[in-house]
Scaffold this motif. Sequence first.
Motif, short mmCIF file in Angstrom:
data_model
loop_
_atom_site.label_atom_id
_atom_site.label_comp_id
_atom_site.label_asym_id
_atom_site.label_seq_id
_atom_site.Cartn_x
_atom_site.Cartn_y
_atom_site.Cartn_z
N PHE A 1 0.82 -1.22 0.00
CA PHE A 1 0.00 0.00 0.00
C PHE A 1 0.85 1.27 0.00
CE2 PHE A 1 -2.29 -3.37 2.35
CZ PHE A 1 -3.22 -3.67 1.37
N GLY A 2 2.00 1.19 -0.65
CA GLY A 2 2.87 2.36 -0.69
C GLY A 2 3.30 2.74 -2.10
N LEU A 3 3.26 1.78 -3.02
CA LEU A 3 3.79 2.04 -4.35
C LEU A 3 3.01 3.15 -5.07
CD1 LEU A 3 5.91 1.25 -6.43
CD2 LEU A 3 4.33 -0.49 -7.30
N ARG A 4 1.70 3.18 -4.87
CA ARG A 4 0.91 4.20 -5.58
C ARG A 4 1.12 5.60 -5.01
NH1 ARG A 4 -2.43 2.61 -1.70
NH2 ARG A 4 -3.89 4.15 -0.86
N ASN A 5 1.79 5.70 -3.88
CA ASN A 5 2.09 7.01 -3.29
C ASN A 5 3.47 7.52 -3.65
OD1 ASN A 5 -0.41 7.23 -1.88
ND2 ASN A 5 0.37 5.77 -0.38
N VAL A 6 4.20 6.76 -4.47
CA VAL A 6 5.53 7.15 -4.90
C VAL A 6 5.42 7.98 -6.17
CG1 VAL A 6 7.79 6.32 -5.66
CG2 VAL A 6 6.56 5.08 -3.88
N GLN A 7 6.16 9.07 -6.22
CA GLN A 7 6.06 9.97 -7.37
C GLN A 7 6.50 9.31 -8.66
OE1 GLN A 7 8.64 13.45 -7.35
NE2 GLN A 7 6.98 14.70 -8.17
N ASP A 8 7.57 8.52 -8.61
CA ASP A 8 8.13 7.87 -9.80
C ASP A 8 8.03 6.36 -9.61
OD1 ASP A 8 9.58 6.96 -11.96
OD2 ASP A 8 11.48 7.88 -11.35
N THR A 9 6.91 5.78 -10.08
CA THR A 9 6.67 4.35 -9.87
C THR A 9 7.75 3.50 -10.50
OG1 THR A 9 4.29 4.76 -9.86
CG2 THR A 9 5.01 2.49 -10.19
N GLU A 10 8.08 3.78 -11.77
CA GLU A 10 9.08 2.98 -12.47
C GLU A 10 10.45 3.13 -11.81
OE1 GLU A 10 6.78 4.78 -13.96
OE2 GLU A 10 5.64 3.23 -15.00
N GLY A 11 10.77 4.35 -11.39
CA GLY A 11 12.05 4.56 -10.71
C GLY A 11 12.15 3.75 -9.43
N ALA A 12 11.06 3.67 -8.67
CA ALA A 12 11.05 2.89 -7.44
C ALA A 12 11.20 1.41 -7.74
CB ALA A 12 9.76 3.15 -6.66
N LEU A 13 10.52 0.92 -8.77
CA LEU A 13 10.63 -0.50 -9.12
C LEU A 13 12.05 -0.85 -9.58
CD1 LEU A 13 7.23 -0.99 -10.98
CD2 LEU A 13 7.84 -1.80 -8.68
N ARG A 14 12.70 0.09 -10.25
CA ARG A 14 14.10 -0.14 -10.64
C ARG A 14 15.02 -0.18 -9.42
NH1 ARG A 14 12.70 3.68 -14.72
NH2 ARG A 14 12.43 2.64 -16.75
N GLU A 15 14.77 0.70 -8.46
CA GLU A 15 15.56 0.69 -7.25
C GLU A 15 15.37 -0.61 -6.47
OE1 GLU A 15 17.74 3.41 -5.21
OE2 GLU A 15 18.17 2.65 -7.22
N MET A 16 14.14 -1.10 -6.41
CA MET A 16 13.89 -2.38 -5.75
C MET A 16 14.65 -3.50 -6.45
SD MET A 16 9.80 -2.04 -5.00
CE MET A 16 9.13 -0.38 -4.68
N LEU A 17 14.68 -3.45 -7.78
CA LEU A 17 15.42 -4.44 -8.55
C LEU A 17 16.91 -4.35 -8.23
CD1 LEU A 17 14.93 -6.52 -10.97
CD2 LEU A 17 15.76 -4.68 -12.44
N ARG A 18 17.42 -3.14 -8.14
CA ARG A 18 18.85 -2.93 -7.89
C ARG A 18 19.29 -3.53 -6.56
NH1 ARG A 18 21.79 0.33 -4.88
NH2 ARG A 18 20.04 1.64 -4.21
N VAL A 19 18.50 -3.36 -5.51
CA VAL A 19 18.94 -3.80 -4.17
C VAL A 19 18.60 -5.26 -3.89
CG1 VAL A 19 18.73 -1.45 -3.28
CG2 VAL A 19 16.81 -3.05 -2.98
N THR A 20 17.94 -5.94 -4.84
CA THR A 20 17.60 -7.35 -4.68
C THR A 20 18.68 -8.22 -5.32
OG1 THR A 20 15.25 -6.80 -4.79
CG2 THR A 20 15.84 -9.11 -5.11
N ARG A 21 19.06 -9.28 -4.65
CA ARG A 21 20.08 -10.18 -5.21
C ARG A 21 19.50 -10.93 -6.41
NH1 ARG A 21 18.71 -15.25 -4.53
NH2 ARG A 21 17.44 -15.92 -2.74
N PRO A 22 20.34 -11.41 -7.34
CA PRO A 22 19.84 -12.25 -8.43
C PRO A 22 19.09 -13.47 -7.89
CG PRO A 22 22.07 -11.54 -8.89
CD PRO A 22 21.78 -11.12 -7.47
N GLY A 23 17.91 -13.71 -8.44
CA GLY A 23 17.07 -14.79 -7.95
C GLY A 23 16.19 -14.40 -6.78
N GLY A 24 16.39 -13.18 -6.27
CA GLY A 24 15.57 -12.70 -5.16
C GLY A 24 14.17 -12.33 -5.62
N ARG A 25 13.31 -12.06 -4.67
CA ARG A 25 11.89 -11.92 -4.97
C ARG A 25 11.34 -10.57 -4.52
NH1 ARG A 25 13.43 -15.09 -0.92
NH2 ARG A 25 12.33 -15.13 1.08
N LEU A 26 10.31 -10.17 -5.24
CA LEU A 26 9.58 -8.94 -4.94
C LEU A 26 8.13 -9.30 -4.68
CD1 LEU A 26 9.29 -5.77 -4.96
CD2 LEU A 26 8.71 -6.01 -7.39
#
Length: 230
Positions: free
Chosen positions: A120-145
């Motif tokens: 319940f936080g993603l829709r309150n982020v100004q840059d949705t795609e930017g946030a999803l990329r940041e989540m991808l960056r900090v997740t290890r390969p094979g990790g989950r979202l």
Amino acid sequence: MTRASLDKQPHEVAAMFDDVAANYDLTNDVLSLGQARLWRKAVARAVDARPGDWVLDLAAGTGTSSLPYAEAGAYVVPCDFSLGMLREGKRRHPRLPLTAGDATRLPFADGVFDAVTISFGLRNVQDTEGALREMLRVTRPGGRLVVCEFSHPTWAPFRTVYSEYLMRALPPIATAVSSSPDAYVYLAESIRTWPDQPALAARLREVGWTRTAWRNLTGGIVALHRATRP
């Protein structure tokens, strides 16, 4: 802020959550008719935190959503950009490592976390795609979202009833139980403008997440999206 827009100013959203921090969890339980607790349990099952895992819990607010991961033996980092929420969380859960951070500029190294979740936080982020990329960056390969977010009910008659509840019933209820009812008017309108389930899954794939899938909760009022970092 009383009108919803996907062009959100971060300081306005943070201030909004600062204002409702003290009663936020209670208000959510009331407005969701008790469903919020069930949604949190569904998220925890989807994350499937295990001893030794590193879990990033974004938009963690007061840290309530982080407790199941700590109890499972994972190292959980509750992160939020509302200092009011974090202060309230520290008062309630002093042992949790609550961390201030912006989802579009996360203060973590690459590939640190086994799982990243945001409820319940993603829709309150100004840059949705930017946030999803940041989540991808900090997740290890094979990790989950795991993304838990309000969505669009799948049955048309129910969708109509739900929309009426959001815009007519929710504001007076929020006035009765919240110190900042305007914040909940904003939240109701932001729900109505948020992408539906297939559209959000497409956004996840566009920024690099793979194996995307979702499961509807409460008839599609909420959707639980899952994805994997390749």
